[in-house]
Design an enzyme around this catalytic site. Structure first.
Site, PDB file in Angstrom:
ATOM      1  N   LYS A   1       9.811   8.038  16.702  1.00 21.72           N
ATOM      2  CA  LYS A   1      10.824   6.974  16.707  1.00 21.72           C
ATOM      3  C   LYS A   1      11.299   6.682  18.127  1.00 21.72           C
ATOM      4  O   LYS A   1      11.542   5.526  18.488  1.00 21.72           O
ATOM      5  CB  LYS A   1      12.002   7.392  15.822  1.00 21.72           C
ATOM      6  CG  LYS A   1      11.619   7.498  14.346  1.00 21.72           C
ATOM      7  CD  LYS A   1      12.641   8.277  13.554  1.00 21.72           C
ATOM      8  CE  LYS A   1      12.269   8.371  12.085  1.00 21.72           C
ATOM      9  NZ  LYS A   1      13.077   9.356  11.342  1.00 21.72           N
TER      10      LYS A   1
ATOM     11  N   THR B   1       8.142   7.273  -2.184  1.00 24.16           N
ATOM     12  CA  THR B   1       9.595   7.178  -1.978  1.00 24.16           C
ATOM     13  C   THR B   1       9.993   5.795  -1.462  1.00 24.16           C
ATOM     14  O   THR B   1      10.879   5.135  -2.017  1.00 24.16           O
ATOM     15  CB  THR B   1      10.045   8.260  -0.963  1.00 24.16           C
ATOM     16  OG1 THR B   1       9.613   9.530  -1.451  1.00 24.16           O
ATOM     17  CG2 THR B   1      11.545   8.273  -0.800  1.00 24.16           C
TER      18      THR B   1
ATOM     19  N   LYS C   1       6.172   5.288  11.308  1.00 23.21           N
ATOM     20  CA  LYS C   1       6.419   5.506  12.739  1.00 23.21           C
ATOM     21  C   LYS C   1       5.290   6.272  13.405  1.00 23.21           C
ATOM     22  O   LYS C   1       4.959   6.032  14.564  1.00 23.21           O
ATOM     23  CB  LYS C   1       7.759   6.206  12.952  1.00 23.21           C
ATOM     24  CG  LYS C   1       7.964   7.483  12.148  1.00 23.21           C
ATOM     25  CD  LYS C   1       8.733   7.218  10.882  1.00 23.21           C
ATOM     26  CE  LYS C   1       8.557   8.364   9.897  1.00 23.21           C
ATOM     27  NZ  LYS C   1       9.596   8.520   8.935  1.00 23.21           N
TER      28      LYS C   1
ATOM     29  N   SER D   1       8.611   2.700  -3.862  1.00 27.68           N
ATOM     30  CA  SER D   1       9.334   2.506  -5.125  1.00 27.68           C
ATOM     31  C   SER D   1      10.732   1.950  -4.852  1.00 27.68           C
ATOM     32  O   SER D   1      11.230   1.094  -5.595  1.00 27.68           O
ATOM     33  CB  SER D   1       9.401   3.803  -5.931  1.00 27.68           C
ATOM     34  OG  SER D   1      10.020   4.810  -5.167  1.00 27.68           O
TER      35      SER D   1
ATOM     36  N   ILE E   1       0.863  -1.179   0.000  1.00 28.72           N
ATOM     37  CA  ILE E   1       0.000   0.000   0.000  1.00 28.72           C
ATOM     38  C   ILE E   1       0.898   1.226   0.000  1.00 28.72           C
ATOM     39  O   ILE E   1       1.611   1.478   0.968  1.00 28.72           O
ATOM     40  CB  ILE E   1      -0.930   0.004   1.231  1.00 28.72           C
ATOM     41  CG1 ILE E   1      -1.805  -1.251   1.247  1.00 28.72           C
ATOM     42  CG2 ILE E   1      -1.777   1.277   1.249  1.00 28.72           C
ATOM     43  CD1 ILE E   1      -2.700  -1.400   2.473  1.00 28.72           C
TER      44      ILE E   1
ATOM     45  N   ARG F   1      -2.573   5.870  -4.894  1.00 26.21           N
ATOM     46  CA  ARG F   1      -3.553   6.924  -5.161  1.00 26.21           C
ATOM     47  C   ARG F   1      -3.522   7.295  -6.638  1.00 26.21           C
ATOM     48  O   ARG F   1      -4.537   7.464  -7.264  1.00 26.21           O
ATOM     49  CB  ARG F   1      -3.217   8.147  -4.311  1.00 26.21           C
ATOM     50  CG  ARG F   1      -4.280   8.437  -3.263  1.00 26.21           C
ATOM     51  CD  ARG F   1      -4.054   9.791  -2.663  1.00 26.21           C
ATOM     52  NE  ARG F   1      -2.649  10.039  -2.427  1.00 26.21           N
ATOM     53  CZ  ARG F   1      -2.137  10.382  -1.255  1.00 26.21           C
ATOM     54  NH1 ARG F   1      -2.916  10.480  -0.220  1.00 26.21           N
ATOM     55  NH2 ARG F   1      -0.853  10.623  -1.116  1.00 26.21           N
TER      56      ARG F   1
HETATM   57  N1  HSE Z   1      11.629  12.245   7.458  1.00 31.26           N
HETATM   58  C1  HSE Z   1      12.336  11.177   8.065  1.00 31.26           C
HETATM   59  C2  HSE Z   1      13.727  11.664   8.456  1.00 31.26           C
HETATM   60  C3  HSE Z   1      12.419  10.006   7.121  1.00 31.26           C
HETATM   61  O1  HSE Z   1      14.146  12.704   7.928  1.00 31.26           O
HETATM   62  O2  HSE Z   1      14.373  11.042   9.291  1.00 31.26           O
HETATM   63  C4  HSE Z   1      12.963   8.758   7.741  1.00 31.26           C
HETATM   64  O3  HSE Z   1      12.224   8.317   8.825  1.00 31.26           O
END
Ligand code: HSE
Length: 452
Positions: A223, A31, A123, A34, A27, A63
């Site tokens: 995170k 980025t 996350k 792919s 789903i 989408r």
């Molecule tokens: N936007 C996040 C970062 C992508 O810059 O760490 C990776 O989790």
């Protein structure tokens, strides 16, 4: 004559015919999706060799179907209905890499309810709905794997859940957002301004769809909750994280920190003590000589202090398409290996079995103890001793005091590094200092993390 009983057996076929491919429904094909598609295709044979069976992408929900077709070509069926992927009988495992929380929660719960394993790099989803999702996964006996959700390329979830299982983890600290580390590095090394650095991070695919998540520290907080849960066996508790991003950070403080022998990094810190767990994401000074100070660009690094292993440190790309795919596919290989095993024999979702999880008390902000950096604008350089003496009188122990090197357009500034001091004491002193006649402008306070 001796006959080796093993050698006397018929050789096993290299891949028993009964072992079928692990069928993946994905789903999202942005980025991360792919990148996952490309790496799965490129390293197909090696991945199958490790997994013990092929891993096949059988369906993709997107989408924008036209754009999705340019990524996957004509060989993978496409749909614009994620629930179709989540519930399809031909799908064994759902990879959710669309992002967001509301609809993604529904798709993931639907997949779980249909007995499918889930791999996600989302996350935000797990930080907000992890308790519900992991509980549903336990009920249905399926795996929810999320290595790509934390410090993407670094196998830190695996390190905490498996490599360090012997340890009582005391703290975890790290640079866990690639975008902000990229921005801070560009500002320091190339003198780029904040907005220009952010635009570059977005163009390189590092930033979240809404980059406020990165620069306000929220992505790092997501995170950190997952790291803390795995480190301490606590539930996922986003609301308990003290979060501060880098938007208020001034270039002058980057220079002043350098003058004192430090660099500023956006750190996530989870620490437990007898009094409780402390969870915070903040820009902090780290010694310039420390490895953490040399983690630049979109790289991430995580340090873990265990009572037996001591300090271990993990370094790698913190954002990026194939960098995240590396973790997503590692999770798929794990799923390929565990599929069909009894859930009780698997590595638990958050490292601890559910009955062993506990809700540790949260350390109130005022009780946390940390050294601080202060930049205090004063009316005259000669006031340096008065400032230092005043702080000592407020029970703020001063370790170092200096005048900031002159910068164009900047008046006299006293720089202070304190010894570790309770945040409550520091907050009271800062409040009083701001109103003190010695002070000629806004006082800046940042934490100092020695990471020793
Ligand atoms: N936007 C996040 C970062 C992508 O810059 O760490 C990776 O989790």
């Amino acid at each position: 004559m001796y006959r080796d009983p093993v050698q006397s057996l018929e050789p096993l076929p290299s891949r028993p015919a009964a072992i079928r491919a692990l069928r993946v429904g994905m789903i999202g094909i942005g980025t991360v999706g792919s990148g996952t598609f490309r790496v799965l295709a490129r390293n197909q044979a090696e991945i199958a060799g490790r997994a013990g069976r092929p891993i096949e992408l059988v369906m993709v929900a997107a989408r924008n179907l036209v754009r999705a077709a340019t990524v996957v070509g004509g060989n993978v069926p496409l749909t614009d209905d994620p629930l179709r992927v989540a519930t399809h009988p031909d799908v064994d495992v759902v990879v959710e890499v669309a992002g967001g929380t509301g609809p993604a929660r529904d798709w993931v719960l639907a997949a779980i309810a249909h007995g499918k394993h889930v791999v996600t790099a989302n996350k935000a989803l797990l930080a907000e709905h992890g308790a519900e999702i992991f509980a549903a996964a336990r009920r249905h006996g399926v795996a929810v794997a999320y290595e790509g959700a934390v410090a993407v390329s670094i196998p830190i979830v695996k390190a905490l859940r498996e490599g360090l299982t012997a340890n009582r983890i005391e703290w975890v600290a790290g640079i866990i957002n690639g975008t902000t580390n990229f921005i801070l590095s560009k500002m320091r090394d190339e003198g780029l301004d904040f907005a220009a650095a952010l635009v570059q991070a977005q163009a390189l695919g590092y930033a979240e769809a809404d980059p406020a998540f990165d620069i306000e520290g929220i992505d790092a907080a997501h995170k950190l909750t997952l790291l803390a849960a795995n480190a301490f066996g606590t539930s996922v508790r986003l609301a308990d994280v003290q979060v501060e991003g880098i938007t208020a950070l001034q270039r002058v403080d980057v220079a002043c920190a350098e003058q004192l022998g430090y660099r500023i990094k956006l750190l996530g810190v989870a620490r437990r003590s007898e009094e409780g767990v402390e969870l915070r994401v903040q820009p902090a000074l780290v010694p310039a000589s420390h490895l953490m100070a040399h983690v630049n660009g979109s790289m991430n690094a995580v340090m873990v202090k265990g009572d037996a292993a001591g300090v271990t440190m993990y370094y790698g790309a913190g954002a990026g398409s194939e960098q995240t795919a590396s973790a997503v596919i590692a999770d798929l290989v794990d799923v390929a290996r565990l599929d069909g095993t009894h859930a009780a024999q698997r590595v638990p979702h958050l490292g601890f079995h559910a009955h062993a999880m506990s809700d540790l008390p949260v350390l109130p902000r005022a009780a946390a103890c940390c050294a601080h950096y202060l930049r205090i604008p004063v009316h005259a350089a000669s006031q340096i001793e008065a400032v230092s003496g005043w702080l000592a009188g407020q029970q703020v122990p001063v370790r170092q005091v200096a005048l900031a090197a002159a910068q164009p357009g900047m008046g006299a500034q006293v720089l202070v590094l304190t010894q570790p001091v309770r945040q409550g004491t520091m907050d009271l002193a800062l409040h009083a200092l701001q109103a003190h006649p010695l002070v000629a402008g806004k006082v800046t306070a940042l934490r100092v993390e020695e990471l020793a």
